[in-house]
Design an enzyme around this catalytic site. Sequence first.
Site, PDB file in Angstrom:
ATOM      1  N   GLU A   1       0.631  -1.502   0.503  1.00  0.00           N
ATOM      2  CA  GLU A   1       0.014  -0.139  -0.104  1.00  0.00           C
ATOM      3  C   GLU A   1       1.038   1.219  -0.341  1.00  0.00           C
ATOM      4  O   GLU A   1       2.487   1.421   0.282  1.00  0.00           O
ATOM      5  CB  GLU A   1      -1.047   0.275   1.105  1.00  0.00           C
ATOM      6  CG  GLU A   1      -1.872   1.025   1.784  1.00  0.00           C
ATOM      7  CD  GLU A   1      -2.583   1.562   3.190  1.00  0.00           C
ATOM      8  OE1 GLU A   1      -3.047   2.459   3.293  1.00  0.00           O
ATOM      9  OE2 GLU A   1      -1.640   1.051   4.033  1.00  0.00           O
TER      10      GLU A   1
ATOM     11  N   LYS B   1      -9.684   1.969  -1.419  1.00  0.00           N
ATOM     12  CA  LYS B   1      -9.663   1.289  -0.416  1.00  0.00           C
ATOM     13  C   LYS B   1     -10.438   2.418   0.381  1.00  0.00           C
ATOM     14  O   LYS B   1     -11.511   3.150   0.243  1.00  0.00           O
ATOM     15  CB  LYS B   1      -8.576   2.444   0.342  1.00  0.00           C
ATOM     16  CG  LYS B   1      -8.692   1.147   2.156  1.00  0.00           C
ATOM     17  CD  LYS B   1      -6.966   1.926   2.392  1.00  0.00           C
ATOM     18  CE  LYS B   1      -7.172   1.619   4.327  1.00  0.00           C
ATOM     19  NZ  LYS B   1      -5.722   2.005   4.649  1.00  0.00           N
TER      20      LYS B   1
ATOM     21  N   ASN C   1      -7.252   6.452  -1.545  1.00  0.00           N
ATOM     22  CA  ASN C   1      -5.972   5.428  -1.135  1.00  0.00           C
ATOM     23  C   ASN C   1      -6.518   3.769  -2.122  1.00  0.00           C
ATOM     24  O   ASN C   1      -6.798   3.324  -2.258  1.00  0.00           O
ATOM     25  CB  ASN C   1      -5.700   5.192  -0.437  1.00  0.00           C
ATOM     26  CG  ASN C   1      -4.946   4.468   0.574  1.00  0.00           C
ATOM     27  OD1 ASN C   1      -3.553   3.611  -0.490  1.00  0.00           O
ATOM     28  ND2 ASN C   1      -4.166   3.904   1.555  1.00  0.00           N
TER      29      ASN C   1
ATOM     30  N   CYS D   1      -5.318  -2.691   2.863  1.00  0.00           N
ATOM     31  CA  CYS D   1      -4.282  -1.876   4.659  1.00  0.00           C
ATOM     32  C   CYS D   1      -5.415  -3.003   5.921  1.00  0.00           C
ATOM     33  O   CYS D   1      -5.794  -4.671   5.397  1.00  0.00           O
ATOM     34  CB  CYS D   1      -3.604  -1.035   4.633  1.00  0.00           C
ATOM     35  SG  CYS D   1      -2.677  -1.028   5.919  1.00  0.00           S
TER      36      CYS D   1
ATOM     37  N   ASN E   1       0.397  -0.459   5.242  1.00  0.00           N
ATOM     38  CA  ASN E   1       1.261  -0.214   6.248  1.00  0.00           C
ATOM     39  C   ASN E   1       0.765  -0.282   7.817  1.00  0.00           C
ATOM     40  O   ASN E   1       0.121   0.227   8.333  1.00  0.00           O
ATOM     41  CB  ASN E   1       1.595   0.800   5.935  1.00  0.00           C
ATOM     42  CG  ASN E   1       1.672   1.180   4.888  1.00  0.00           C
ATOM     43  OD1 ASN E   1       3.358   1.872   4.567  1.00  0.00           O
ATOM     44  ND2 ASN E   1       1.591   0.881   3.401  1.00  0.00           N
TER      45      ASN E   1
ATOM     46  N   GLU F   1      -5.379   8.758   7.812  1.00  0.00           N
ATOM     47  CA  GLU F   1      -6.121   8.628   6.479  1.00  0.00           C
ATOM     48  C   GLU F   1      -7.787   9.215   6.127  1.00  0.00           C
ATOM     49  O   GLU F   1      -8.248   9.205   5.061  1.00  0.00           O
ATOM     50  CB  GLU F   1      -6.550   6.761   6.275  1.00  0.00           C
ATOM     51  CG  GLU F   1      -4.648   6.899   6.043  1.00  0.00           C
ATOM     52  CD  GLU F   1      -5.054   4.821   5.741  1.00  0.00           C
ATOM     53  OE1 GLU F   1      -5.878   4.549   4.601  1.00  0.00           O
ATOM     54  OE2 GLU F   1      -4.774   3.980   6.627  1.00  0.00           O
TER      55      GLU F   1
END
Length: 309
Positions: free
Chosen positions: A47, A128, A111, A173, A198, A147
């Site tokens: 990612e 995402k 993302n 993730c 991550n 995020e």
Amino acid sequence: MSRVITAAVAQMGPVARSDTRTQVVERLVAMMRDASACGCSLVVFPELALTTFFPRWFMADQTEVDQFFETEMPGPQTQPLFDEARRLKIGFYLGYAELCQDEAGSTRHFNTSILVNEQGEIVGKYRKIHLPGHPEHEPWRPFQHLEKRYFERGNLGFGSWDAFGGKIGMALCNDRRWPETYRVMALQGAEMILLGYNTPMHYPPVPEHDHLQGFHNHLCMQASAYQNGCWILAAAKAGKEEGCDLLGQSCIIAPTGEIVAQASTLEDELIIARCDFERVAEIRANIFNFALHRAPEEYRIISAASCDA
């Protein structure tokens, strides 16, 4: 016809904030060449592979934030990765921060991950959905997890693409922690799910769970591989990145839930496995036969707009 693919997961060591895209792409290309030399036809990168994990910093200036985003894919700095994939006839999964314009001309931030085939062509895109963290500056944290501030929730849903002799799904993730992620793709026929992550070793809101980070990482993916009868290929960013310890533990998990390959370092590392798509039937034709055993009429609360919890 054989449906066996030799696939690689390319774990990455730390990426510094000062590292350029060119420097990072050179690392990716090096691992891609190693994977090709080992007979792989697919390599999975992490990612946000092209930059350091920038949501760990609060930045009030959107121009500063946008420097971590890609406005085109491939672009001038990422084109060498696509060119090398085409030359080597190897496909790849890549996570990155995507900045784009919608039909109304509004700027969007996602993302994102893409699936690229052996001809260097993008054949799938995922944005995402399960964004973790917080939207506002929380200075009490040793590092931020913004995020929810820097990205919008993905708007493409969970997909499944015909590639590499099977059906491929993608996630990113925090998606891996939610069982619905895998089930939605499995119900679309996905036989292999690719994901990058991550994951910090320290979780500020519940530090009592820090020692469980590795356990939880594999627990959710192994259970989901077994319960959905699918391969899972998971690539981590690892090591001490800008003072933040990242988990690592990149792995390849069989449809039985068994880890068949796992990274043993916190650096750039390639792990490889021969993945037979036909092994999906070991699970889906038996204990988790969706057509025979599912009772979706009893699960409606899962997709309800709200719940009591």
